[in-house]
Design a protein around this motif. Structure first.
Motif, short mmCIF file in Angstrom:
data_model
loop_
_atom_site.label_atom_id
_atom_site.label_comp_id
_atom_site.label_asym_id
_atom_site.label_seq_id
_atom_site.Cartn_x
_atom_site.Cartn_y
_atom_site.Cartn_z
N ILE A 5 0.81 -1.22 0.00
CA ILE A 5 0.00 0.00 0.00
C ILE A 5 0.84 1.28 0.00
CG2 ILE A 5 -1.66 1.35 1.36
CD1 ILE A 5 -3.06 -1.28 2.04
N PRO A 6 1.91 1.39 0.81
CA PRO A 6 2.75 2.60 0.74
C PRO A 6 3.35 2.82 -0.65
CG PRO A 6 3.22 1.39 2.74
CD PRO A 6 2.35 0.52 1.91
N MET A 7 3.71 1.72 -1.33
CA MET A 7 4.25 1.83 -2.68
C MET A 7 3.17 2.29 -3.66
SD MET A 7 7.33 1.17 -2.17
CE MET A 7 7.85 1.30 -3.88
N LEU A 8 1.95 1.81 -3.48
CA LEU A 8 0.85 2.24 -4.34
C LEU A 8 0.59 3.73 -4.16
CD1 LEU A 8 -1.72 -0.70 -3.92
CD2 LEU A 8 -0.33 -0.19 -5.93
N LEU A 35 -6.17 -5.74 -5.44
CA LEU A 35 -5.20 -6.65 -4.81
C LEU A 35 -5.84 -7.52 -3.73
CD1 LEU A 35 -2.04 -4.37 -4.45
CD2 LEU A 35 -2.31 -6.35 -5.94
N PHE A 36 -6.79 -6.94 -3.00
CA PHE A 36 -7.46 -7.69 -1.93
C PHE A 36 -8.37 -8.79 -2.49
CE2 PHE A 36 -7.07 -6.02 2.49
CZ PHE A 36 -6.07 -5.10 2.26
N CYS A 37 -8.83 -8.62 -3.74
CA CYS A 37 -9.82 -9.55 -4.30
C CYS A 37 -9.27 -10.51 -5.35
CB CYS A 37 -10.96 -8.76 -4.95
SG CYS A 37 -11.88 -7.69 -3.82
N LEU A 60 -8.43 8.21 -6.39
CA LEU A 60 -9.31 7.08 -6.69
C LEU A 60 -8.55 5.86 -7.18
CD1 LEU A 60 -12.25 6.02 -7.08
CD2 LEU A 60 -12.16 6.98 -9.39
N SER A 61 -7.58 6.08 -8.08
CA SER A 61 -6.84 4.94 -8.66
C SER A 61 -6.11 4.14 -7.60
CB SER A 61 -5.85 5.44 -9.72
OG SER A 61 -4.97 6.39 -9.17
N ASN A 62 -5.64 4.80 -6.57
CA ASN A 62 -4.95 4.12 -5.47
C ASN A 62 -5.89 3.15 -4.74
OD1 ASN A 62 -4.56 4.45 -2.22
ND2 ASN A 62 -2.61 4.12 -3.23
N LYS A 63 -7.10 3.61 -4.43
CA LYS A 63 -8.07 2.77 -3.71
C LYS A 63 -8.56 1.61 -4.57
CE LYS A 63 -7.68 5.97 -0.63
NZ LYS A 63 -6.98 6.97 -1.44
N ILE A 64 -8.74 1.88 -5.88
CA ILE A 64 -9.16 0.83 -6.80
C ILE A 64 -8.10 -0.27 -6.86
CG2 ILE A 64 -9.58 0.30 -9.24
CD1 ILE A 64 -10.90 3.07 -9.45
N LEU A 122 -11.68 0.64 2.66
CA LEU A 122 -11.65 1.38 3.93
C LEU A 122 -10.22 1.57 4.43
CD1 LEU A 122 -14.64 -0.33 5.76
CD2 LEU A 122 -14.55 2.03 4.99
N PHE A 123 -9.43 0.50 4.30
CA PHE A 123 -8.06 0.57 4.77
C PHE A 123 -7.26 1.61 3.99
CE2 PHE A 123 -3.67 -0.93 5.27
CZ PHE A 123 -3.62 -1.09 6.64
N GLY A 124 -7.48 1.63 2.67
CA GLY A 124 -6.80 2.62 1.83
C GLY A 124 -7.20 4.04 2.21
N GLU A 125 -8.48 4.24 2.50
CA GLU A 125 -8.96 5.56 2.91
C GLU A 125 -8.41 5.96 4.27
OE1 GLU A 125 -13.28 5.31 0.58
OE2 GLU A 125 -13.14 4.94 2.73
N MET A 126 -8.26 4.99 5.14
CA MET A 126 -7.72 5.28 6.47
C MET A 126 -6.24 5.65 6.41
SD MET A 126 -9.67 2.29 8.65
CE MET A 126 -8.98 2.74 10.26
N MET A 127 -5.55 5.08 5.44
CA MET A 127 -4.12 5.37 5.29
C MET A 127 -3.91 6.80 4.76
SD MET A 127 -2.09 2.75 6.11
CE MET A 127 -0.63 2.80 5.07
N ALA A 128 -4.66 7.14 3.70
CA ALA A 128 -4.50 8.47 3.12
C ALA A 128 -5.67 8.76 2.19
CB ALA A 128 -3.19 8.56 2.33
N SER A 129 -6.55 9.66 2.61
CA SER A 129 -7.69 10.01 1.78
C SER A 129 -8.36 11.26 2.33
CB SER A 129 -8.70 8.85 1.74
OG SER A 129 -9.82 9.20 0.96
#
Length: 259
Positions: A116-119, A136-138, A127-131, A200-207
């Motif tokens: 995730i930090p690399m993404l 990756l999770f799915c 948006l592209s980061n969360k997508i 949610l995790f991506g948004e919690m990291m940076a959003s």
């Protein structure tokens, strides 16, 4: 007689589940109101429900909910198409499976949290980061379950297809996919829950938007009631998504069986 007994059993089961849920909520309500557990760590269910109503009444939740759902939907659909396609490709071309499967297994073993930090570095925090995170999770769950499902296709069914001189496409659509469908839909259900968590995790990291961002703000202000309200909303959304996938499975599998 059998249907009546089954219906009676189902109603009893539902009543028992509701009774257990009400008991748990009542116990939480009591231990928080009696200050056995501090309201800093747990919130009263009645206050959580009032907060949920307020979030929807004020309209505060709609923008964040739509952002999270859009991130999830795009990432999930892309991972489903890519996962099922990859699984079919690897199984239907044995040499491709032998060549690529070790690489897929290695990528699966990489903890998603470390990527995730690399993404964020590559794609920013939009948006592209969360997508990409949802993807990756799915993806791997869907791909590997598709491989497993296709390999479970009965050899007799494939022989019948050959006898009737079915084309490759007809064999895939009429025999292989219907046989693999239950396993694939198991993966789709699992991925729906994990994909939403990924968003949610991506948004919690940076959003700047989304339910994850709203949850971080609530916890940073020690607003336990709002935090639990958001968690409840996410849980309900997750249950509804899985129910939608169940409905889709019934319709698709029923159509395949009838054909």
């Amino acid at each position: 007689m059998g249907n009546k007994t089954t219906t009676r059993f189902n109603w009893r089961m539902i009543a028992g589940q509701l009774a257990l849920l009400l008991f748990i909520l009542g116990a939480i309500e009591y231990i928080v109101s009696a200050e056995i557990v501090s309201s800093l760590y747990l919130s009263q269910p009645t206050l959580v429900m009032k907060e949920i109503i307020r979030l929807f009444w004020d309209g505060e939740i709609f923008h964040h909910l739509s952002v999270t759902l859009w991130e999830f939907l795009v990432g999930y659909v892309l991972s489903a198409v890519a996962g099922i396609g990859t699984g079919m490709f690897l199984v239907l071309i044995p040499r491709a499976e032998t060549f690529f499967k070790p690489f897929l297994s290695a990528l699966l073993a990489v903890p998603k949290v470390t990527i995730i930090p690399m993404l964020m570095l590559w794609l920013g925090i939009g948006l592209s980061n969360k997508i990409a995170i949802v993807f990756l999770f799915c993806f791997f769950t869907i791909a590997f379950n598709t491989i497993t499902g296709i390999k479970q296709t009965a050899e007799n069914h494939l022989k019948v297809a050959r006898v009737f001189e079915a084309t490759k496409l007809q064999t895939i659509m009429k025999v292989i996919l219907p046989s693999a469908a239950p396993t694939i839909f198991v993966a789709l259900r699992l991925s729906a829950a994990t994909g939403l968590v990924g968003a949610l995790f991506g948004e919690m990291m940076a959003s700047k938007d989304g339910l994850g961002n709203l949850l971080v703000k609530a916890t940073s202000l020690y607003d336990t009631t709002k935090a639990f309200a958001i968690i409840t909303i996410v849980t309900v959304v997750s249950v509804l998504i899985i129910a939608l996938i169940d409905l889709l499975e019934k319709k698709i599998v029923l159509k395949w069986k009838s054909s």
